[in-house]
Each structure stands twice: as C-alpha cells, then as structure tokens.
Design a protein around this motif. Structure first.
Motif, PDB file in Angstrom:
ATOM      1  N   LYS A 111       0.638  -4.472  -0.568  1.00 37.00           N
ATOM      2  CA  LYS A 111       1.130  -5.804  -0.185  1.00 37.00           C
ATOM      3  C   LYS A 111       2.120  -5.720   0.978  1.00 37.00           C
ATOM      4  CE  LYS A 111       0.523  -8.081  -4.662  1.00 37.00           C
ATOM      5  NZ  LYS A 111       1.205  -8.665  -5.829  1.00 37.00           N
ATOM      6  N   THR A 112       3.012  -4.737   0.934  1.00 43.94           N
ATOM      7  CA  THR A 112       3.994  -4.567   2.011  1.00 43.94           C
ATOM      8  C   THR A 112       3.295  -4.313   3.341  1.00 43.94           C
ATOM      9  OG1 THR A 112       5.669  -3.723   0.489  1.00 43.94           O
ATOM     10  CG2 THR A 112       5.940  -3.159   2.818  1.00 43.94           C
ATOM     11  N   CYS A 113       2.328  -3.417   3.324  1.00 46.62           N
ATOM     12  CA  CYS A 113       1.633  -3.087   4.567  1.00 46.62           C
ATOM     13  C   CYS A 113       0.772  -4.248   5.061  1.00 46.62           C
ATOM     14  CB  CYS A 113       0.800  -1.822   4.390  1.00 46.62           C
ATOM     15  SG  CYS A 113       1.818  -0.349   4.188  1.00 46.62           S
ATOM     16  N   HIS A 114       0.210  -4.993   4.144  1.00 44.78           N
ATOM     17  CA  HIS A 114      -0.582  -6.147   4.554  1.00 44.78           C
ATOM     18  C   HIS A 114       0.311  -7.163   5.269  1.00 44.78           C
ATOM     19  CE1 HIS A 114      -3.242  -9.651   4.310  1.00 44.78           C
ATOM     20  NE2 HIS A 114      -4.201  -8.756   4.268  1.00 44.78           N
ATOM     21  N   GLU A 115       1.555  -7.285   4.824  1.00 44.24           N
ATOM     22  CA  GLU A 115       2.501  -8.204   5.467  1.00 44.24           C
ATOM     23  C   GLU A 115       3.032  -7.637   6.786  1.00 44.24           C
ATOM     24  OE1 GLU A 115       5.610  -9.160   2.699  1.00 44.24           O
ATOM     25  OE2 GLU A 115       4.209  -9.989   1.239  1.00 44.24           O
ATOM     26  N   LYS A 116       3.303  -6.352   6.823  1.00 45.95           N
ATOM     27  CA  LYS A 116       3.924  -5.726   7.991  1.00 45.95           C
ATOM     28  C   LYS A 116       2.972  -5.520   9.169  1.00 45.95           C
ATOM     29  CE  LYS A 116       7.742  -2.811   6.500  1.00 45.95           C
ATOM     30  NZ  LYS A 116       8.190  -1.416   6.381  1.00 45.95           N
ATOM     31  N   VAL A 117       1.745  -5.131   8.874  1.00 44.59           N
ATOM     32  CA  VAL A 117       0.810  -4.739   9.927  1.00 44.59           C
ATOM     33  C   VAL A 117       0.132  -5.966  10.518  1.00 44.59           C
ATOM     34  CG1 VAL A 117      -1.312  -3.465  10.442  1.00 44.59           C
ATOM     35  CG2 VAL A 117       0.426  -2.455   8.941  1.00 44.59           C
ATOM     36  N   GLU A 118       0.234  -6.076  11.825  1.00 44.07           N
ATOM     37  CA  GLU A 118      -0.451  -7.153  12.532  1.00 44.07           C
ATOM     38  C   GLU A 118      -1.822  -6.655  12.953  1.00 44.07           C
ATOM     39  OE1 GLU A 118       1.723  -9.102  15.653  1.00 44.07           O
ATOM     40  OE2 GLU A 118       3.618  -8.806  14.612  1.00 44.07           O
ATOM     41  N   GLU A 119      -2.806  -7.515  12.801  1.00 44.12           N
ATOM     42  CA  GLU A 119      -4.151  -7.135  13.199  1.00 44.12           C
ATOM     43  C   GLU A 119      -4.225  -7.018  14.708  1.00 44.12           C
ATOM     44  OE1 GLU A 119      -7.071  -9.651  11.349  1.00 44.12           O
ATOM     45  OE2 GLU A 119      -6.764  -8.672   9.415  1.00 44.12           O
TER      46      GLU A 119
END
Length: 149
Positions: A111-119
């Motif tokens: 969840k953290t990485c899904h929020e942090k990483v921009e496509e």
C-alpha cells in the motif's frame, strides 16, 4: 531485491508449511518466471542473476522490463503496465495463513509503495520504482529478515 520479491510474489507461501521448503520453492518459482520473461523483454541471464541472486535494482532498460514482466505474471501491473493495488493485495493473501506478521508487513509495504510511486510513461520504469520502494519499505519493517530470498 529480496524484500521486493518477498512482498510481491508470495502467492505460493501458504502452500509450504516449512520455511526452508518455502524459500527453496519460492526461489525456484521466481527463477522460472524470470527465465520465461527473458526472451520477451530482451534481457539476459546476467540480468536475471543480478536481479535474483545479487538482489540489485536494474539500471538497464531490459532489466527494468524483466521486473515488469514478472509483475504482469503475478498481476501487480496490468497488461498495459498500470499498477493494480487490488490484484497485488490479492496475490499476497495466501501469506496471511502462513505468516500473519509478514502478511501485515507486506500489505503495508504494498500500500505504501502504491501511494508513493508515480506511474511513469514507461511501465518498465514504473516497475523498477515499485521494486526499489518495495525493497526499501520492507527493510524498514524488517520483512527482509524473515526470508533469505
């Protein structure tokens, strides 16, 4: 890289009651999927070994696309390279019965990485940023200490 792989590829975790058996089978599965992806993305065995054995985040585009191919295999990224939080969380659900603490940490990392990483416009770059984030966040939570993958 080991933390990333633990977090995002634990689909088989619940099938193995013994941690050593889990680790051995998990490494074999990762290698198998990675090997199948080599020709698809133009990567080499050296790229795969750096990713799996040396746990290095790739800098060559083919290595980055190797991660994307593996993500697609497990549903972490869609066919068009978009991140898929729901499918990613579903892929780690079996870990809950095997190791509830690791499952909780893996869910937090995902969840953290899904929020942090921009496509990125290049899904291979997105995959690599996800891998880097997964590795860093897993280490912060001590998830990498549970499994030598």
């Amino acid at each position: 890289m080991k933390s990333f792989l633990v977090v995002f590829l634990v689909v088989i975790a619940a099938a193995f009651a013994d941690e050593k058996e889990f680790v051995a089978e998990f490494k074999a599965l990762i290698k198998d999927v990675g090997t199948k992806c080599l020709s698809e993305v133009g990567a080499t065995n050296d790229d795969l070994d750096s990713l799996i054995m040396k746990k290095e985040i790739p800098t060559k585009h083919e290595g980055m696309c190797l991660i994307l191919c593996m993500h697609k295999h497990w549903g972490i990224q869609t066919a068009d390279g978009k991140m898929d939080l729901e499918a990613g969380l579903k892929s780690i659900a079996p870990l809950k019965e095997f190791d509830a603490d690791a499952y909780s940490k893996a869910t937090t990392v995902f969840k953290t990485c899904h929020e942090k990483v921009e496509e990125d416009s290049d899904p291979c770059v997105t995959a690599t940023h996800m891998a880097k984030c997964g590795k860093e966040e897993s280490e912060k939570l001590g998830l990498h200490e549970n499994y030598d993958i």
